[in-house]
Scaffold this active site. Structure first.
Site, PDB file in Angstrom:
ATOM      1  N   ARG A 235      64.409  46.988  35.992  1.00 48.81           N
ATOM      2  CA  ARG A 235      65.158  45.719  36.087  1.00 48.81           C
ATOM      3  C   ARG A 235      64.848  45.036  37.412  1.00 48.81           C
ATOM      4  NH1 ARG A 235      70.899  46.647  35.161  1.00 48.81           N
ATOM      5  NH2 ARG A 235      70.541  46.058  32.999  1.00 48.81           N
TER       6      ARG A 235
ATOM      7  N   LYS B 109      68.454  51.939  29.474  1.00 43.29           N
ATOM      8  CA  LYS B 109      69.339  52.561  28.473  1.00 43.29           C
ATOM      9  C   LYS B 109      69.578  51.602  27.295  1.00 43.29           C
ATOM     10  CE  LYS B 109      72.474  53.368  31.717  1.00 43.29           C
ATOM     11  NZ  LYS B 109      71.680  52.993  32.915  1.00 43.29           N
ATOM     12  N   THR B 110      69.920  50.362  27.608  1.00 38.47           N
ATOM     13  CA  THR B 110      70.143  49.382  26.543  1.00 38.47           C
ATOM     14  C   THR B 110      68.836  49.135  25.787  1.00 38.47           C
ATOM     15  OG1 THR B 110      71.671  48.333  28.084  1.00 38.47           O
ATOM     16  CG2 THR B 110      71.119  47.084  26.102  1.00 38.47           C
TER      17      THR B 110
ATOM     18  N   THR C  63      76.565  55.247  33.633  1.00 33.96           N
ATOM     19  CA  THR C  63      75.979  55.544  34.933  1.00 33.96           C
ATOM     20  C   THR C  63      76.626  56.816  35.484  1.00 33.96           C
ATOM     21  OG1 THR C  63      77.634  54.038  35.825  1.00 33.96           O
ATOM     22  CG2 THR C  63      75.391  53.189  35.614  1.00 33.96           C
TER      23      THR C  63
ATOM     24  N   ASP D 250      78.146  50.390  26.083  1.00 35.38           N
ATOM     25  CA  ASP D 250      77.728  50.519  27.473  1.00 35.38           C
ATOM     26  C   ASP D 250      78.933  50.939  28.324  1.00 35.38           C
ATOM     27  OD1 ASP D 250      75.959  50.435  29.532  1.00 35.38           O
ATOM     28  OD2 ASP D 250      75.843  48.249  29.670  1.00 35.38           O
TER      29      ASP D 250
HETATM   30  P1  ADP Z   1      70.226  49.708  31.548  1.00 32.53           P
HETATM   31  O1  ADP Z   1      70.819  49.513  30.180  1.00 32.53           O
HETATM   32  O2  ADP Z   1      69.813  51.114  31.826  1.00 32.53           O
HETATM   33  O3  ADP Z   1      71.065  49.124  32.653  1.00 32.53           O
HETATM   34  P2  ADP Z   1      68.236  47.868  30.543  1.00 32.53           P
HETATM   35  O4  ADP Z   1      67.852  48.582  29.294  1.00 32.53           O
HETATM   36  O5  ADP Z   1      69.142  46.699  30.403  1.00 32.53           O
HETATM   37  O6  ADP Z   1      68.859  48.890  31.596  1.00 32.53           O
HETATM   38  O7  ADP Z   1      66.877  47.452  31.268  1.00 32.53           O
HETATM   39  C1  ADP Z   1      66.826  46.437  32.255  1.00 32.53           C
HETATM   40  C2  ADP Z   1      65.552  45.636  32.128  1.00 32.53           C
HETATM   41  O8  ADP Z   1      64.461  46.458  32.524  1.00 32.53           O
HETATM   42  C3  ADP Z   1      65.251  45.180  30.699  1.00 32.53           C
HETATM   43  O9  ADP Z   1      65.336  43.792  30.624  1.00 32.53           O
HETATM   44  C4  ADP Z   1      63.846  45.574  30.410  1.00 32.53           C
HETATM   45  O10 ADP Z   1      63.030  44.437  30.332  1.00 32.53           O
HETATM   46  C5  ADP Z   1      63.390  46.372  31.596  1.00 32.53           C
HETATM   47  N1  ADP Z   1      63.029  47.747  31.195  1.00 32.53           N
HETATM   48  C6  ADP Z   1      63.862  48.787  31.139  1.00 32.53           C
HETATM   49  N2  ADP Z   1      63.213  49.897  30.763  1.00 32.53           N
HETATM   50  C7  ADP Z   1      61.927  49.537  30.573  1.00 32.53           C
HETATM   51  C8  ADP Z   1      60.752  50.251  30.203  1.00 32.53           C
HETATM   52  N3  ADP Z   1      60.790  51.578  29.953  1.00 32.53           N
HETATM   53  N4  ADP Z   1      59.593  49.587  30.104  1.00 32.53           N
HETATM   54  C9  ADP Z   1      59.551  48.247  30.375  1.00 32.53           C
HETATM   55  N5  ADP Z   1      60.630  47.519  30.758  1.00 32.53           N
HETATM   56  C10 ADP Z   1      61.797  48.151  30.855  1.00 32.53           C
END
Ligand code: ADP
Length: 354
Positions: A233, A80-81, A174, A125
């Site tokens: 992640r 998401k981030t 979430t 977030d």
């Molecule tokens: P969320 O915000 O949903 O908790 P993040 O965006 O922080 O998740 O993603 C966590 C990690 O996973 C990031 O550091 C990134 O490197 C990896 N990641 C997330 N989505 C992808 C994707 N579609 N392709 C490659 N790596 C990804």
């Protein structure tokens, strides 16, 4: 309505929430941020989302207008981030990243809103944790790009409408169900991020290994992907852990054998369940005859936070079919029993129609 925040407060929060250029989204130096994809090509999977976004972004650019407010939801670690950063970089705008618990006082959110520039992205977030006052400040900000503020006290109080630059809010959560409907309704697009397939996670593993300059074979990448719980992640963390093993105990190359042996040592089983997940299933089986049992009871017995159980452990256990959610609590499914190698009691078997 809110109280005008003082300049000093804004300056302090400026430091806490610096404007981040998309190319510098490593706003801290953690491993995670160093491997975050920066564009659609390196953002693996989520193809439906990417296709929709590409069109939305193109349209916004052609109209010369900022993007609609967007809400992304789904379990932690699904990107998401990361997608918010990709959007900012594609739009050529800056992004400011914060989270709802950091916006405790009205002046926190006001400070950020007032320092945004036209077209910029504000990423919040855990937006379901925003308090009521902050939410009410956001409503006119999102809808009309204005801040309604009160100055002075009681009878002499005046209401001021302060215009804000046109910005885009990207919310991540979430728990979409915990967002109030007035807030949810103000997002132009709401999208659920899905767990990743084994093939997609294999690509994530290969990409990360390349960045870390670690050699991984196709079999090694697949073995890590299998145990990554559908989550990039986790895949990234496992690459790092396994590469440590590969360097210290083997010849540095991650092949299938190295990956499987390292992950066994780390007690991550072939479905990606770790010790906490297995403890959760075992607890329900041993102490509550397989369930149903309430999540608060489970959390207390495991000395874990309810939020961790609900947000981190459960989504994957439910998706993998090992756990079931019923109105009376959580139950271990026949697949859950099978996975742990425990025979299901006959009473439970008949309930599941096995
Ligand atoms: P969320 O915000 O949903 O908790 P993040 O965006 O922080 O998740 O993603 C966590 C990690 O996973 C990031 O550091 C990134 O490197 C990896 N990641 C997330 N989505 C992808 C994707 N579609 N392709 C490659 N790596 C990804």
């Amino acid at each position: 309505m809110a109280i005008i925040s003082d300049d000093e407060g804004i300056r302090k929060r400026e430091k806490k929430n610096p404007i981040i250029k998309p190319e510098n989204i490593e706003y801290d130096n953690t491993f995670e941020n160093s491997i975050r994809p920066k564009d659609f090509d390196s953002y693996i999977g989520q193809s439906a989302l990417k296709e929709t976004l590409k069109i939305t972004l193109e349209a916004a650019k052609k109209r010369g207008k900022p993007l609609d407010h967007l809400l992304f939801y789904g379990p932690p670690g699904l990107g998401k981030t990361t997608i918010a950063g990709v959007i900012a970089s594609q739009m050529g705008v800056e992004i400011r990243i914060t989270s709802a618990p950091a916006l405790e006082r009205p002046r926190d959110i006001i400070g950020i809103l007032m320092s945004l520039k036209g077209g910029e992205i504000l990423f919040i977030d855990e937006i379901h944790r925003l308090n009521k006052v902050a939410e009410e400040i956001l409503y006119p900000a999102m809808e009309d790009f204005t801040l309604d503020m009160t100055t002075g006290k009681s009878q002499t109080a005046k209401t001021l409408r302060v215009p804000l630059p046109k910005f885009t809010l990207i919310g991540a959560t979430t728990k979409a169900g915990e967002l109030s409907s007035p807030l949810r309704d103000r997002f132009g697009m709401i999208h659920r991020l899905e767990f990743y397939t084994k093939e997609e996670l294999t690509k994530v593993v290969q990409r990360t290994a390349k960045i870390l300059e670690v050699e991984v074979t196709e079999g090694g990448a697949q073995a890590i992907a299998m145990r990554s719980r559908g989550t990039p992640r986790i895949a990234n963390r496992l690459v790092k852990r396994v590469s440590d093993f590969a360097i210290v105990k083997y010849d540095g190359v991650i092949d299938e054998k190295v990956a499987n042996e390292s992950l066994d040592i780390l007690k991550i089983d072939k479905f990606g369940l770790d010790t906490t997940d297995r403890a959760l299933l075992n607890l329900i089986i041993d102490k509550y005859d397989g369930g149903p049992v309430g999540v608060e009871t489970i959390a207390a017995a495991l000395s874990e936070d309810v939020r961790t159980i609900e947000d981190v452990c459960e989504p994957y256990l439910l998706q993998a079919g090992f756990l079931q959610r019923t109105p009376r609590g959580r139950k271990v499914s026949p697949e859950g029993y099978r996975h742990l190698g425990i025979k299901m009691p006959s009473m439970q078997t008949s309930l599941f129609g096995e």
